[in-house]
Scaffold this motif. Structure first.
Motif, PDB file in Angstrom:
ATOM      1  N   ILE A  16       0.789  -1.084   0.178  1.00  0.00           N
ATOM      2  CA  ILE A  16      -0.114  -0.023  -0.117  1.00  0.00           C
ATOM      3  C   ILE A  16       0.661   1.149   0.137  1.00  0.00           C
ATOM      4  CG2 ILE A  16      -0.166  -0.011   2.516  1.00  0.00           C
ATOM      5  CD1 ILE A  16      -3.193   0.988   2.271  1.00  0.00           C
ATOM      6  N   LEU A  17       0.341   2.236  -0.720  1.00  0.00           N
ATOM      7  CA  LEU A  17       1.221   3.668  -0.811  1.00  0.00           C
ATOM      8  C   LEU A  17       0.690   4.254   0.424  1.00  0.00           C
ATOM      9  CD1 LEU A  17       3.029   5.766  -1.705  1.00  0.00           C
ATOM     10  CD2 LEU A  17       1.180   6.429  -3.334  1.00  0.00           C
ATOM     11  N   VAL A  18       1.617   4.627   1.422  1.00  0.00           N
ATOM     12  CA  VAL A  18       1.510   5.165   2.696  1.00  0.00           C
ATOM     13  C   VAL A  18       1.828   6.870   2.211  1.00  0.00           C
ATOM     14  CG1 VAL A  18       1.741   5.666   5.262  1.00  0.00           C
ATOM     15  CG2 VAL A  18       1.385   3.302   4.178  1.00  0.00           C
ATOM     16  N   PRO A 181     -14.994   6.681   5.632  1.00  0.00           N
ATOM     17  CA  PRO A 181     -15.212   5.200   6.204  1.00  0.00           C
ATOM     18  C   PRO A 181     -14.035   4.669   7.092  1.00  0.00           C
ATOM     19  CG  PRO A 181     -15.920   5.171   3.871  1.00  0.00           C
ATOM     20  CD  PRO A 181     -15.114   6.457   4.230  1.00  0.00           C
ATOM     21  N   THR A 182     -14.240   4.045   8.336  1.00  0.00           N
ATOM     22  CA  THR A 182     -13.122   3.414   8.899  1.00  0.00           C
ATOM     23  C   THR A 182     -13.595   1.836   9.077  1.00  0.00           C
ATOM     24  OG1 THR A 182     -14.396   3.771  11.132  1.00  0.00           O
ATOM     25  CG2 THR A 182     -12.683   5.259   9.964  1.00  0.00           C
ATOM     26  N   MET A 201      -8.663   7.641   3.869  1.00  0.00           N
ATOM     27  CA  MET A 201      -7.938   8.670   4.690  1.00  0.00           C
ATOM     28  C   MET A 201      -7.719   8.307   6.318  1.00  0.00           C
ATOM     29  SD  MET A 201      -8.873  12.736   4.712  1.00  0.00           S
ATOM     30  CE  MET A 201     -10.253  12.820   5.624  1.00  0.00           C
ATOM     31  N   ALA A 202      -6.646   8.777   6.636  1.00  0.00           N
ATOM     32  CA  ALA A 202      -6.355   8.667   8.127  1.00  0.00           C
ATOM     33  C   ALA A 202      -7.268   9.319   8.999  1.00  0.00           C
ATOM     34  CB  ALA A 202      -5.069   8.983   8.435  1.00  0.00           C
ATOM     35  N   LEU A 220      -3.133   5.136   1.306  1.00  0.00           N
ATOM     36  CA  LEU A 220      -3.574   5.695   2.424  1.00  0.00           C
ATOM     37  C   LEU A 220      -2.745   7.163   2.660  1.00  0.00           C
ATOM     38  CD1 LEU A 220      -4.734   5.743   5.630  1.00  0.00           C
ATOM     39  CD2 LEU A 220      -2.641   4.478   6.160  1.00  0.00           C
ATOM     40  N   SER A 221      -3.821   8.042   2.866  1.00  0.00           N
ATOM     41  CA  SER A 221      -3.361   9.602   3.174  1.00  0.00           C
ATOM     42  C   SER A 221      -3.541  10.059   4.352  1.00  0.00           C
ATOM     43  CB  SER A 221      -4.243  10.384   2.201  1.00  0.00           C
ATOM     44  OG  SER A 221      -4.079  10.099   0.718  1.00  0.00           O
ATOM     45  N   SER A 222      -2.648  10.855   4.757  1.00  0.00           N
ATOM     46  CA  SER A 222      -2.755  11.352   6.256  1.00  0.00           C
ATOM     47  C   SER A 222      -3.444  12.542   6.387  1.00  0.00           C
ATOM     48  CB  SER A 222      -1.368  11.727   6.891  1.00  0.00           C
ATOM     49  OG  SER A 222      -0.814  12.775   5.879  1.00  0.00           O
ATOM     50  N   GLY A 223      -4.156  13.183   5.371  1.00  0.00           N
ATOM     51  CA  GLY A 223      -5.090  14.200   5.232  1.00  0.00           C
ATOM     52  C   GLY A 223      -4.324  15.477   6.043  1.00  0.00           C
TER      53      GLY A 223
END
Length: 265
Positions: A16-18, A181-182, A201-202, A220-223
């Motif tokens: 996954i791209l973090v 969503p989580t 999104m985190a 996964l983006s930290s926003g």
């Protein structure tokens, strides 16, 4: 363009791209030096860092300056969050995208907000055409705010996201960003049913990267999370410093920071 191809390849797995979201050159440099394979901007964080509210209020000239400043200090790919493009006029949007590419971005986030999906699809088509004219295989991450803005709930929300994802993919998007969503089961369904790489999104309660990867999420983006962490620390440190003027309180906070003169020299 090598950077554009490299950025797109990061979405193909197996990992996954973090993706950390920066707001200026210094934050972006720290993220790259920490090992980020690519850096994104956060529209909210960039706006706040310049004294503006988030929500399509940020002046495009300042956006372009921020992107250029960040791009100048990075070796890894940069993707820019341009909210809804700051306009619904397709010709104006096309010129903005060409300028964003010219400033150094090889990817964008483009959000639908409360807009009609058909309008957002036309905007994606306009962005794709503009990027092609600029000679860059721009990664268009089409963001849908169905969950984030509560446009629907339950099964209706899931159905709406999947319908929008199909529409945006047909318009030329490269990825689908579904902030909000989580729930791991829901994210697994979305990742399975959406043909393009899915971006989460985190936020509190979100599974970690390994679990998201197993669920099929590709990005996964930290926003605004890293901005909040940095400025939360700043707020506490400033309050403590103003209270007693104790210089030693500041020393531990600077541990691990690079020499910016050396980094930017």
């Amino acid at each position: 363009m090598i950077q554009a191809a490299a950025f797109k390849a990061l979405h193909a797995g197996p990992e996954i791209l973090v993706l950390p979201n920066a707001w200026d050159a210094a934050s972006a440099a720290i993220m790259e030096d920490a090992g980020a394979k690519a850096v994104a901007t956060s529209s909210a964080a960039v706006a706040w860092a310049h004294g503006y509210a988030d929500g399509d209020f940020f002046p495009v000239p300042l956006l372009l300056t921020a992107i250029a400043e960040i791009s100048r200090v990075l070796k890894v790919p940069l993707t820019a969050d341009i909210e809804g493009g700051y306009t619904d006029d397709l010709a104006e949007l096309a010129e903005t995208v060409k300028a964003v590419v010219g400033a150094g971005a090889v990817g964008i986030n483009l959000e639908d907000g409360r807009r009609d999906a058909a309008l957002h699809a036309r905007k994606i088509e306009a962005v794709r055409k503009a990027a092609d004219q600029a000679g860059v295989a721009l990664f268009i991450n089409a963001r849908t705010d169905v969950y984030l803005k509560g446009l629907a709930a339950g099964e209706a929300a899931q159905a709406e996201v999947l319908a929008r994802a199909r529409t945006y993919a047909a318009a030329g998007a490269d990825g689908i960003f579904v902030p909000g969503p989580t729930d791991e089961a829901l994210l697994t369904v979305l990742a399975k049913e959406i043909a393009l790489p899915v971006n989460a999104m985190a936020r509190p309660g979100l599974p970690n990267a390994a679990r998201l990867e197993a669920a099929g999420v590709r990005r996964l983006s930290s926003g605004g999370g890293l901005f909040a962490a940095a400025y939360g620390t700043l707020a506490r440190a400033t309050a403590a410093y103003l209270k007693d003027g104790e210089s030693d309180r500041l020393t531990p906070l600077s541990e691990g920071l690079p020499s910016f003169n050396k980094r930017f020299g």
